[in-house]
Design an enzyme around this catalytic site. Sequence first.
Site, short mmCIF file in Angstrom:
data_model
loop_
_atom_site.label_atom_id
_atom_site.label_comp_id
_atom_site.label_asym_id
_atom_site.label_seq_id
_atom_site.Cartn_x
_atom_site.Cartn_y
_atom_site.Cartn_z
N ARG A 1 0.75 -1.16 0.02
CA ARG A 1 -0.03 -0.01 0.07
C ARG A 1 0.86 1.21 -0.09
O ARG A 1 0.40 2.38 -0.41
CB ARG A 1 -1.01 0.01 1.26
CG ARG A 1 -2.13 1.10 1.04
CD ARG A 1 -3.26 0.99 2.11
NE ARG A 1 -4.20 -0.02 1.49
CZ ARG A 1 -5.34 0.35 0.89
NH1 ARG A 1 -5.23 1.76 0.65
NH2 ARG A 1 -6.18 -0.60 0.53
N GLU B 1 -9.37 6.15 7.04
CA GLU B 1 -8.08 6.24 6.93
C GLU B 1 -7.62 7.49 6.05
O GLU B 1 -6.67 8.05 6.62
CB GLU B 1 -7.22 5.02 6.20
CG GLU B 1 -7.46 3.69 7.14
CD GLU B 1 -7.02 2.57 6.15
OE1 GLU B 1 -7.93 2.24 5.40
OE2 GLU B 1 -5.86 1.81 6.43
#
Lengths: 497, 820
Positions: free
Chosen positions: B368, B771
């Site tokens: 990620r 997030e």
Amino acid sequence: MRDTIRFLRAGKIVELSDVGPTETLLDYLRLREGSCGTKEGCNEGDCGACTVAVGAPHRGTIRYRPVNACIQLLGMLDGKEIVTVEDLADGDILHPVQAAMVDHHGSQCGFCTPGIVMSLFTLYHAGKAADRFAINDCLAGNLCRCTGYRPIVDAAKSVCTGEVGDRFAREADATVGILQFLSDRQDIFIGNDKSFFAAPRTIDSLADLYLRHPDATLVAGATDVGLWVTKQLRKLPKVIHLGRILGMSQIEDIGDAILIGASATFEDAMPHFSAIDPDFGEMMRRVGSKQVRAAGTVGGNVANGSPIGDTPPVLIALGSTVELRKGNESRALPLESFFIDYGKQDRERGEFVAGLMVPKLAANQHLRVYKISKRFDQDISALLGAFRFTVEEGVITEARIAFGGMAGTPRRAYSTEERLIGTEPSKTASWGTAREGLSIDFKPLSDMRASDHYRLETAWALLAKALVELAGAPSEITRVIGRREADAAFQTEALHV
Amino acid sequence: MSETDMRKTDVSDVDLADPVLSEGAEPSAADFETEPATASAEDVAELPGSASPEPAYATVRQPIRHDSAIKHVTGAAIYIDDIREPAGTLHLAPGWCPTYAKAKLGSVDLSEVKAAPGVVAVLTKDDVPGINDVSSAMGDDPMLADGEILFWGQVVFCVVATSRDAARRAARLARFEATPETPLITVEDALTADSHVLPEYRFGRGDVDKTLLNTQRRLSGSIAIGGQEHFYLEGQIAMAVPGEDGDMLVYSSTQHPSEVQHTVAKVLGLMEASVVVETRRMGGGFGGKESQANQWAALAALAAHVTGKPCKMRLDRDDDMIMTGKRHDEVATFDVGYDADGRILAVDLAFDSRCGYSADLSLGVNDRTMFHADNAYFYPVVDIVSRRLKTNTYSNTAFRGFGGPQGVIAAERIIDTIAITLGRDPLEVRKRNFYGPGRDVTPYGQTVEDNVLQDLVGKLETSCDYARRRQAVRTFNTRSRILKKGLALTPIKFGISFTLIHLNQAGALVHLYTDGSIHLNHGGTEMGQGLFLKVAQVVAEEFGVSVDQVKITATNTAKVPNTAPTAASSGSDLNGMAALIACREIKGRLVPFLAGEYGVQEDQIAFRDGKVIIGNEAVPLKEVAKKAYLNRIQLSSAGYYKTPKIHWNRDKAEGRPFYYYAYGAACSEVTIDTMTGEMRVDRVDILHDCGKSLNPAIDIGQIEGGFVQGMGWLTTEELVHDAQGRLRTHAPSTYKIPTCSDVPEDFRVELYESPEGNREESIFRSKAVGEPPLMLPASVFSAIVDALASIRPGMVPPLDAPATPEAIMKAVHAMRRGGA
């Protein structure tokens, strides 16, 4: 002599005879009482999840102060009212503080919330409209990892307006009556000669008890000793608490100096120190948090000899003396002489810190105090510099400089002081070799708070900043935090609360 | 004009203040002749958002307070440590060797531990009946040390005692015989030793070396990015209650009850069906309880298995911080070529990531980082490599953003580097590099179809008065010697979906009872983010009742099995949709039944205001439920959802790993003290895209909280290890998360007015919000860089994260010297 402690809890007097010397208030609440609203977050007084309000009579009414239950010893609560998050709502009707938190979306995971509610409860009871500065100060010891604080600030602003109309205010007279009834003149001693919790009522009985048990641990606010218990798991079989001693928490203004009893809390000392100089007040505001300052004492900050205690460098720069007592004998010495080496103080077996004398500033004296830490509020200093300059006709005739965090003890910068005499603050060319003086005075260490290099560099930067300010630069252009002008107003106001 | 603008439709929100829709108003038949029902029979087969025009909503999109708010403020919310302990409950404490970060274990003398007061049992690896591993997948996380110590804080044994205090005291009495070995602590140590926990991974496009060689303007640089401790206020905790047949009921503070269930079964050698894990709420998670709750739950279960008693394990804060993993700290190194306008031509980017002693979730986390190394910017030619380094430190794990934030910080440093070198306003260079028409394919091959950044950033630039303040900052800095100001506006584009594709699934269980109350259960966990409420809003909306009528229940592996972790911001997207499908299943049985009973068309039936509108009649839901029950209509349903469209071939580095992107931007202004390095954040403006928010109050809470948490990561939160590899900052006294006064008084947060909401068919067109906001404080970091840059225009300040006073001073000195 009493062999119990007594406190007021949810309207009832609780009397306990089975109090271990180091049992904490939090364990009492959660494990004995089964009141699980109060949370354990860090077990060292830094996160505030366990905040409860402690009520005590003050100027005819009751004053609530927030404390960290995790590092309060249960015995210290004798004669107090303990208010926890479960006590606030009146049946199904939320306390105004609780309702405000709900209305403003002030909780997410909710684990810090009981502590925040209790801190705001004490702010609500402060009886004046809270601005952002006061709210920041109130919440500095309550960590929230979810909300980012904004909704909590909004809740506080909406409810801490100065109007106090809750059940606790309505019942204040009755509460004061009960607490006065609980406040007897007896010494407390629970246990036996091998293991006890004691809370003497007079300084003479303390002196006597400590002489007989010089191996006992003296506890004032337990903001340090509490951690010996919860973190180091030290066995402290004999504990003597100083908080009940009549007169020992007194603060007296004698004109050109202030006398501070050894068990006077930071919170009580703060306005007096602030009146000496706003920098001293702002530094005090940054000692721990509201919870820590409500319990911790200036005497304790001195007595434990920590190299990173915040008050000693300032007290040294001001030329303070410490009064020590052993049995019937007392002596006084300059504070800088008290700190001999890391972990070593000039204190004999059976001798204890009784108080401090803190001189005020003369008209031609100027104080500057700077605290450097990773976080502004509720952090331990990487270094702290305190500077007192005596200036005559634009020239420094005397300097007293002390630093914390730069050595194994709070320490004076003798070489630097010497080199500053004759300096004209406004002329940088006249600052001479002061910087080299600092390298002679200090050989700081590297640790998790800062490197040796940064400490030494910044010690010089703080001295330079003090000189620049002394030359007339307003703190607005020299600091990102701690405005002398604004702080003076805030702190002096605190004197009248 | 951006793509988004061109896609605007004339759909507008129905006025929510409509008295017909407000609570308590008695609906009359007339209302329903002119008003479309909230859910028509046609809708039942479709997912929300696909119907147009948009119906009015009574419950979703409302700023409803957290379902537990009153319990939070009264202390009545029950966390695991507050559950009434069954009689005889025993308590655990971990035992570990405080001396070494790496050692071969000789004999461990536990005689004093066993003899200590209150001790009932001492567990070692030899007591494990199943497999001594608590890892998610890789098999490399021993629950109890097996012959070696791999990091400072590894659990070697576990004390079971009659009280927690007794267990903690006894745990310190062990004597270790161990042969120390040289530990690998830093990224540099691991690089030198070529020590990897997973193979390196690389993707990109074009010939970077060649393009860079042919580029006139080329810069290189690097930035060290620190890790971060989660500091959930409730530490790791679990309680295990043994049952018959060796069954185990485990209460665990976990984001991933299914994985705790599987881990307990694995460790005890039980069928997964013999283990039930329940999680009502966590006192914060932030990723720290995604995989790393396993160990403590498994130890509690092992102790319960061995002693036959209920057993509770709650870590002391210091143990928690010492033993559990954190955000990965990384060093990002780049080489970038760009044109005279600051437009990027090619980027060569490498991440060296400290993973710790085991793999844990490091594969996904570091992937990620790579997926977000572009942040919002188009790299025409690019190569991104990630090295996953093995060190003798705690095993780094998930943390809000899951590696993405490190990628974003690297991207922003690249932009700052170009802008400062060219002497341009960094915002201008940022905008120049945004994804746009013809420049819309990411380095991993996904086309950016839903970009709103041109519009969003434009709006924020105006609302925050950027241009005027840019000038004011310049003026201030020319006049101020000691204090310097900085200003930065940074964007965020964050990919939504688990990149491990199979995790993008969810289940829910909905019961309608005969009194009209609704029992809701799903696989998501509540950690404060308001997931339970959001899903309850969906269910309430579907049945036309108030959220109070929906009973929110604890996540339980026996009710909804095989669930994904509550992570990757996906909680509402996945579980909201699964719950909605379950509701529609039940309604799909009720509607034909009622149509027959009342002799009306199915499209004349609607659920609203606590009633079922059947033609001209408004029947209370409880009467409908009762009648259906008496007619043997099933009132319970499971719902199941899997995210459409996504696929990812990791070997080939191609596909569409993300269902959609979430966007946002923040502008921050800071002041630094160039004598001490102290820093103050003066003002923050945020504009963030939540699509059509399910609950604006909850979403604003996520944005503000995420921002402040990210700001802490980049400023005051510093993890310090000594040369021996011991973590020196393992308590809030030494590790400083933001407190109230760190949040600027001038803090303006707005939701982006998204005309159509999520372009994809997400739950009620909302967007994930857990997030993405964590990366908005890249603006704070860049603002500090901006302030530093004013010291020597044209030179890039060598500032590393976190920007502590010392780090800022280091950069100040470098700027004054004119070189790092």
